[in-house]
Design a protein around this motif. Structure first.
Motif, PDB file in Angstrom:
ATOM      1  N   SER A 160       0.830  -1.206   0.000  1.00 22.83           N
ATOM      2  CA  SER A 160       0.000   0.000   0.000  1.00 22.83           C
ATOM      3  C   SER A 160       0.858   1.247   0.000  1.00 22.83           C
ATOM      4  CB  SER A 160      -0.905   0.006   1.238  1.00 22.83           C
ATOM      5  OG  SER A 160      -0.104   0.129   2.410  1.00 22.83           O
ATOM      6  N   VAL A 161       0.215   2.394  -0.263  1.00 22.19           N
ATOM      7  CA  VAL A 161       0.908   3.683  -0.243  1.00 22.19           C
ATOM      8  C   VAL A 161       1.409   3.978   1.160  1.00 22.19           C
ATOM      9  CG1 VAL A 161       0.645   6.170  -0.554  1.00 22.19           C
ATOM     10  CG2 VAL A 161      -0.406   4.588  -2.185  1.00 22.19           C
ATOM     11  N   ASP A 162       0.612   3.639   2.158  1.00 25.01           N
ATOM     12  CA  ASP A 162       1.017   3.899   3.546  1.00 25.01           C
ATOM     13  C   ASP A 162       2.296   3.145   3.895  1.00 25.01           C
ATOM     14  OD1 ASP A 162      -1.131   5.548   3.939  1.00 25.01           O
ATOM     15  OD2 ASP A 162      -2.405   3.994   4.833  1.00 25.01           O
ATOM     16  N   GLU A 163       2.376   1.895   3.436  1.00 19.74           N
ATOM     17  CA  GLU A 163       3.586   1.105   3.691  1.00 19.74           C
ATOM     18  C   GLU A 163       4.790   1.711   2.973  1.00 19.74           C
ATOM     19  OE1 GLU A 163       5.354  -3.443   3.229  1.00 19.74           O
ATOM     20  OE2 GLU A 163       3.321  -2.991   2.544  1.00 19.74           O
ATOM     21  N   LEU A 164       4.571   2.204   1.731  1.00 23.26           N
ATOM     22  CA  LEU A 164       5.649   2.842   0.976  1.00 23.26           C
ATOM     23  C   LEU A 164       6.168   4.072   1.708  1.00 23.26           C
ATOM     24  CD1 LEU A 164       7.389   3.307  -1.552  1.00 23.26           C
ATOM     25  CD2 LEU A 164       5.420   4.464  -2.595  1.00 23.26           C
ATOM     26  N   VAL A 165       5.230   4.927   2.170  1.00 23.29           N
ATOM     27  CA  VAL A 165       5.622   6.142   2.890  1.00 23.29           C
ATOM     28  C   VAL A 165       6.372   5.798   4.166  1.00 23.29           C
ATOM     29  CG1 VAL A 165       4.755   8.181   4.110  1.00 23.29           C
ATOM     30  CG2 VAL A 165       3.750   7.516   1.912  1.00 23.29           C
ATOM     31  N   SER A 166       5.904   4.755   4.840  1.00 17.92           N
ATOM     32  CA  SER A 166       6.565   4.339   6.074  1.00 17.92           C
ATOM     33  C   SER A 166       7.993   3.901   5.838  1.00 17.92           C
ATOM     34  CB  SER A 166       5.755   3.202   6.723  1.00 17.92           C
ATOM     35  OG  SER A 166       6.420   2.702   7.855  1.00 17.92           O
ATOM     36  N   ALA A 181      13.888   5.061   5.845  1.00 20.01           N
ATOM     37  CA  ALA A 181      15.153   5.194   5.113  1.00 20.01           C
ATOM     38  C   ALA A 181      15.670   6.630   5.143  1.00 20.01           C
ATOM     39  CB  ALA A 181      14.969   4.728   3.678  1.00 20.01           C
ATOM     40  N   GLY A 182      14.874   7.548   5.716  1.00 20.90           N
ATOM     41  CA  GLY A 182      15.296   8.944   5.810  1.00 20.90           C
ATOM     42  C   GLY A 182      15.137   9.712   4.514  1.00 20.90           C
ATOM     43  N   VAL A 183      14.327   9.166   3.581  1.00 21.26           N
ATOM     44  CA  VAL A 183      14.131   9.837   2.285  1.00 21.26           C
ATOM     45  C   VAL A 183      13.138  10.983   2.411  1.00 21.26           C
ATOM     46  CG1 VAL A 183      13.358   9.537  -0.113  1.00 21.26           C
ATOM     47  CG2 VAL A 183      14.679   7.739   1.038  1.00 21.26           C
ATOM     48  N   VAL A 184      12.104  10.810   3.216  1.00 27.71           N
ATOM     49  CA  VAL A 184      11.093  11.859   3.425  1.00 27.71           C
ATOM     50  C   VAL A 184      10.950  12.162   4.908  1.00 27.71           C
ATOM     51  CG1 VAL A 184       9.815  11.324   1.343  1.00 27.71           C
ATOM     52  CG2 VAL A 184       9.222  10.140   3.457  1.00 27.71           C
TER      53      VAL A 184
END
Length: 252
Positions: free
Chosen positions: A238-244, A249-252
Motif C-alpha cells: 500500500s501507499v502507507d507502507e511505501l511512505v513508512s 530510510a530517511g528519504v522523506v
C-alpha cells in the motif's frame, strides 16, 4: 589566436569495463579505445572558434603511449590543424597522473603561446577532474571550469558554467584555461575525405624528457574492484507502507 586542446586516449564509453582477476587494474586486452568524450567536446569547440574566425590555429596534444596517435588523428580529421604526441609511457596500463600532465602541458603552452586552452573537465577513466585547474595554477592563466557555453570577444572569454544552483556566467581575460561540460556542444563526425586528409597533417612526436618532466607516479593503486551489485527491490502492499519505508530510510 592559437587554441590548444589536450586529448586523452581512454576506453570507449560504450565498452563495459572488466576488472582483472587479481584486482591489479582493468583489462585492456582487445578493448576498443577512443577519445575521451569531454576532450572530444573541447576539440569541437576549438574548431567552431576557428570557423567563426576567432582562432587561427587549433593544436591538439596527447600525453601517454604511442597508440594515442590514433586519437590525435581523429582530432585532426575533425578539423584540428596539427598535433603533438608526448610519449610518456610504454605500457598502456600506465596512467600519467594529472600533475605530470599539467607540467608537460605548461611547457607546451610556453612554447606555443596559445590564447586559449580548452580541456575536457575530466577523463572518464579516472574522473579526477584536476588537470585543467593544475595547468591554470602552473601557467598563471585565468580559468573557467565546467563550461556550458563559451564566447570569445574583445580579448576575453565569456563562459556560462554549470554549478549546483544552475548556471553562473563569468568573464575571464585571455589567455585562459576553459574546461568543458557535456552540454557545451555536440561533436561532429569526421568525414571520409577529412580522415584521409588527417593522415597528411603534421604530428610531432616528443617525450616527457624533452620537457624535463618526471612522470613517475606519486600514487600507488592498492586494488581495483567492481562496484557492489545492486540489491533487489521489494514490493509494498500500500501507499502507507511505501511512505513508512521511505521515512525509515530517511528519504522523506
Amino acid at each position: 589566436m592559437k587554441v590548444l586542446v589536450p586529448v586523452k586516449r581512454v576506453i570507449d564509453y560504450n565498452v563495459k569495463v572488466r576488472v582483472k582477476a587479481d584486482g591489479s587494474g582493468v583489462d585492456l586486452a582487445n578493448v576498443k579505445m577512443s577519445m575521451n568524450p569531454f576532450d572530444e567536446i573541447a576539440v569541437e569547440e576549438a574548431i567552431r572558434l576557428k570557423e567563426a574566425g576567432k582562432a587561427s590555429d587549433v593544436i591538439v596534444v596527447s600525453i601517454g603511449v604511442k597508440q594515442a596517435q590514433e586519437t590525435l588523428r581523429t582530432a585532426l580529421a575533425m578539423g584540428a590543424d596539427r598535433a603533438i604526441l608526448v610519449v610518456a609511457a610504454d605500457d598502456v596500463h600506465t596512467d600519467i597522473e594529472p600533475l605530470a600532465v599539467a607540467k608537460i602541458l605548461a611547457a607546451i603552452v610556453k612554447e606555443e603561446d596559445p590564447g586559449l586552452v580548452i580541456c575536457g573537465k575530466q577523463a572518464i577513466d579516472n574522473d579526477l577532474n584536476a588537470t585543467g585547474q593544475m595547468l591554470a595554477a602552473l601557467t598563471g592563466f585565468a580559468q573557467a571550469t565546467n563550461a556550458n557555453t563559451l564566447a570569445v570577444e574583445d580579448g576575453a572569454a565569456v563562459v556560462a558554467r554549470e554549478v549546483d544552483g544552475g548556471l553562473q556566467t563569468i568573464k575571464v581575460t585571455l589567455p585562459a584555461i576553459v574546461t568543458t561540460d557535456l552540454r557545451l556542444n555536440e561533436p561532429r563526425y569526421a568525414s571520409l575525405p577529412n580522415i584521409m586528409k588527417a593522415k597528411k597533417k603534421p604530428l610531432d612526436e616528443k617525450t616527457a624528457a624533452d620537457y624535463g618532466v618526471d612522470v613517475s607516479p606519486r600514487l600507488d593503486i592498492v586494488s581495483t574492484a567492481e562496484p557492489a551489485a545492486r540489491t533487489a527491490g521489494i514490493k509494498v502492499e500500500s501507499v502507507d507502507e511505501l511512505v513508512s519505508k521511505l521515512k525509515d530510510a530517511g528519504v522523506v
